[in-house]
Structures are given as structure tokens and as C-alpha cells.
Design a protein around this motif. Structure first.
Motif, PDB file in Angstrom:
ATOM      1  N   LEU A  48       0.824  -1.203   0.000  1.00  0.00           N
ATOM      2  CA  LEU A  48       0.000   0.000   0.000  1.00  0.00           C
ATOM      3  C   LEU A  48       0.866   1.263   0.000  1.00  0.00           C
ATOM      4  N   SER A  49       1.969   1.220   0.718  1.00  0.00           N
ATOM      5  CA  SER A  49       2.901   2.352   0.694  1.00  0.00           C
ATOM      6  C   SER A  49       3.498   2.524  -0.695  1.00  0.00           C
ATOM      7  N   GLY A  50       3.751   1.420  -1.373  1.00  0.00           N
ATOM      8  CA  GLY A  50       4.241   1.493  -2.750  1.00  0.00           C
ATOM      9  C   GLY A  50       3.216   2.115  -3.686  1.00  0.00           C
ATOM     10  N   LEU A  51       1.932   1.818  -3.457  1.00  0.00           N
ATOM     11  CA  LEU A  51       0.886   2.462  -4.257  1.00  0.00           C
ATOM     12  C   LEU A  51       0.860   3.965  -4.011  1.00  0.00           C
ATOM     13  N   LEU A  52       0.994   4.364  -2.762  1.00  0.00           N
ATOM     14  CA  LEU A  52       1.037   5.779  -2.423  1.00  0.00           C
ATOM     15  C   LEU A  52       2.235   6.454  -3.095  1.00  0.00           C
ATOM     16  N   LEU A  53       3.374   5.803  -3.045  1.00  0.00           N
ATOM     17  CA  LEU A  53       4.564   6.312  -3.725  1.00  0.00           C
ATOM     18  C   LEU A  53       4.293   6.464  -5.219  1.00  0.00           C
ATOM     19  N   GLY A  54       3.689   5.455  -5.815  1.00  0.00           N
ATOM     20  CA  GLY A  54       3.374   5.501  -7.242  1.00  0.00           C
ATOM     21  C   GLY A  54       2.426   6.625  -7.604  1.00  0.00           C
ATOM     22  N   ILE A  55       1.441   6.889  -6.763  1.00  0.00           N
ATOM     23  CA  ILE A  55       0.506   7.985  -7.007  1.00  0.00           C
ATOM     24  C   ILE A  55       1.253   9.314  -6.990  1.00  0.00           C
ATOM     25  N   GLY A  56       2.119   9.502  -6.008  1.00  0.00           N
ATOM     26  CA  GLY A  56       2.901  10.733  -5.943  1.00  0.00           C
ATOM     27  C   GLY A  56       3.793  10.904  -7.159  1.00  0.00           C
ATOM     28  N   LEU A  57       4.455   9.825  -7.575  1.00  0.00           N
ATOM     29  CA  LEU A  57       5.322   9.900  -8.757  1.00  0.00           C
ATOM     30  C   LEU A  57       4.505  10.177 -10.016  1.00  0.00           C
ATOM     31  N   ALA A  58       3.301   9.611 -10.094  1.00  0.00           N
ATOM     32  CA  ALA A  58       2.439   9.854 -11.256  1.00  0.00           C
ATOM     33  C   ALA A  58       1.988  11.312 -11.310  1.00  0.00           C
ATOM     34  N   PHE A  59       1.679  11.893 -10.150  1.00  0.00           N
ATOM     35  CA  PHE A  59       1.360  13.323 -10.129  1.00  0.00           C
ATOM     36  C   PHE A  59       2.568  14.131 -10.590  1.00  0.00           C
ATOM     37  N   TRP A  60       3.749  13.773 -10.124  1.00  0.00           N
ATOM     38  CA  TRP A  60       4.960  14.481 -10.554  1.00  0.00           C
ATOM     39  C   TRP A  60       5.175  14.345 -12.060  1.00  0.00           C
ATOM     40  N   ALA A  61       4.851  13.186 -12.615  1.00  0.00           N
ATOM     41  CA  ALA A  61       5.042  12.972 -14.050  1.00  0.00           C
ATOM     42  C   ALA A  61       4.142  13.888 -14.879  1.00  0.00           C
ATOM     43  N   ALA A  62       3.052  14.372 -14.296  1.00  0.00           N
ATOM     44  CA  ALA A  62       2.150  15.277 -15.012  1.00  0.00           C
ATOM     45  C   ALA A  62       2.669  16.704 -15.059  1.00  0.00           C
ATOM     46  N   ILE A  63       3.668  17.027 -14.267  1.00  0.00           N
ATOM     47  CA  ILE A  63       4.113  18.418 -14.128  1.00  0.00           C
ATOM     48  C   ILE A  63       4.601  19.045 -15.434  1.00  0.00           C
ATOM     49  N   PRO A  64       5.455  18.398 -16.228  1.00  0.00           N
ATOM     50  CA  PRO A  64       5.986  19.092 -17.415  1.00  0.00           C
ATOM     51  C   PRO A  64       4.917  19.593 -18.388  1.00  0.00           C
ATOM     52  N   GLY A  65       3.885  18.824 -18.620  1.00  0.00           N
ATOM     53  CA  GLY A  65       2.817  19.242 -19.542  1.00  0.00           C
ATOM     54  C   GLY A  65       1.508  19.419 -18.799  1.00  0.00           C
ATOM     55  N   ILE A  66       1.561  20.034 -17.633  1.00  0.00           N
ATOM     56  CA  ILE A  66       0.420  20.110 -16.718  1.00  0.00           C
ATOM     57  C   ILE A  66      -0.861  20.572 -17.402  1.00  0.00           C
ATOM     58  N   GLU A  67      -0.745  21.492 -18.351  1.00  0.00           N
ATOM     59  CA  GLU A  67      -1.943  22.036 -18.998  1.00  0.00           C
ATOM     60  C   GLU A  67      -2.605  21.029 -19.937  1.00  0.00           C
ATOM     61  N   ARG A  68      -1.909  19.926 -20.259  1.00  0.00           N
ATOM     62  CA  ARG A  68      -2.451  18.904 -21.159  1.00  0.00           C
ATOM     63  C   ARG A  68      -2.758  17.591 -20.444  1.00  0.00           C
ATOM     64  N   ARG A  69      -2.676  17.533 -19.148  1.00  0.00           N
ATOM     65  CA  ARG A  69      -2.806  16.278 -18.399  1.00  0.00           C
ATOM     66  C   ARG A  69      -4.116  16.162 -17.619  1.00  0.00           C
ATOM     67  N   THR A  70      -5.185  16.720 -18.160  1.00  0.00           N
ATOM     68  CA  THR A  70      -6.447  16.763 -17.422  1.00  0.00           C
ATOM     69  C   THR A  70      -6.957  15.369 -17.058  1.00  0.00           C
ATOM     70  N   THR A  71      -7.025  14.472 -18.013  1.00  0.00           N
ATOM     71  CA  THR A  71      -7.537  13.133 -17.716  1.00  0.00           C
ATOM     72  C   THR A  71      -6.648  12.439 -16.695  1.00  0.00           C
ATOM     73  N   TRP A  72      -5.361  12.539 -16.877  1.00  0.00           N
ATOM     74  CA  TRP A  72      -4.378  11.945 -15.970  1.00  0.00           C
ATOM     75  C   TRP A  72      -4.604  12.439 -14.545  1.00  0.00           C
ATOM     76  N   VAL A  73      -4.688  13.755 -14.400  1.00  0.00           N
ATOM     77  CA  VAL A  73      -4.854  14.358 -13.074  1.00  0.00           C
ATOM     78  C   VAL A  73      -6.205  13.974 -12.471  1.00  0.00           C
ATOM     79  N   ARG A  74      -7.243  13.937 -13.274  1.00  0.00           N
ATOM     80  CA  ARG A  74      -8.570  13.578 -12.755  1.00  0.00           C
ATOM     81  C   ARG A  74      -8.632  12.131 -12.285  1.00  0.00           C
TER      82      ARG A  74
END
Length: 126
Positions: A48-74
Motif C-alpha cells: 500500500l505504501s508502494g501504491l502511495l509512492l506511485g501515485i505521488g510519482l504519477a502526479f509528478w510525471a504530469a508536471i511538465p505538460g500540466i496544462e495537457r494532463r487533465t484526464t491523468w490528473v482527474r
């Protein structure tokens, strides 16, 4: 991109970067620290901690193109909110409201949905 939109994009990127520290740090801590249980329960906590880590990393992965990552972020936000709602059910069932639980609920049911809303507004500005 207008100067105002560019500034809003940079502010959103910085906010996502800072907010992402919480799940990444908590996930790493949970993976690397003893969880005080034995056998499969400890292993499940690490998962479960690994899932939490993965969620945080996935949010970070959205940062470079943040304005185009709506579905990802939602999608990520939906996962986080469902987790927060389940944490809330735990409180209704008698789990103690520790400071760490309250902080997690603020992130899960407050900060993350607000960041998602902000990202959506940024995306709609084009």
C-alpha cells in the motif's frame, strides 16, 4: 501562451511538485520502515505504501505538460479521493483521529481536489 497563463502554469507546476512530496515521502517511509506487524500484514502495508509512492510519482510525471494532463490528473485525483473517503469511513467505524490521519484527510479530500480543479481551469485556458 499569454504571460498570465504562463505564470499560472508555473504556479500550478510548483504546487503539484510541493504537494507531491507528501505521498512520495510517506510512501517511501512506509516501504522502508518497520510497520509494527508480522508476516503478510507487514507486506501488505509495504504494498500500500508502494501504491502511495506511485501515485505521488504519477502526479509528478504530469508536471511538465500540466496544462495537457487533465484526464491523468482527474483519474489520480479520483483514486486519492476514494482513498480519503475510505479513511473517513474508518473514522466512522471508530478509528482514532490522529494528527497524521487528519493531515492525510486534508490532502486527500481538500488539497488534491483543489489542485485538480486548478489544473482543469489551466487546461481550459488553452
Amino acid at each position: 501562451m499569454s504571460a498570465a497563463t504562463s505564470l499560472a502554469k508555473r504556479a500550478a507546476q510548483a504546487s503539484f511538485a510541493v504537494a507531491g512530496i507528501v505521498p512520495v515521502a510517506a510512501g517511501l517511509w512506509g516501504v522502508l520502515q518497520p510497520l509494527g506487524a508480522a508476516g503478510s500484514l507487514m507486506n501488505h502495508g509495504r504494498y500500500l505504501s508502494g501504491l502511495l509512492l506511485g501515485i505521488g510519482l504519477a502526479f509528478w510525471a504530469a508536471i511538465p505538460g500540466i496544462e495537457r494532463r487533465t484526464t491523468w490528473v482527474r483519474v489520480l485525483t479520483a483514486v486519492v479521493v476514494v482513498g480519503g473517503l475510505c479513511r473517513g469511513v474508518g473514522l466512522l467505524l471508530g478509528d482514532p483521529l490522529l494528527p497524521s490521519v487528519a493531515g492525510a484527510l486534508v490532502m486527500e479530500l481538500g488539497v488534491t481536489p483543489l489542485l485538480c480543479f486548478w489544473q482543469g481551469r489551466l487546461a481550459s485556458r488553452g
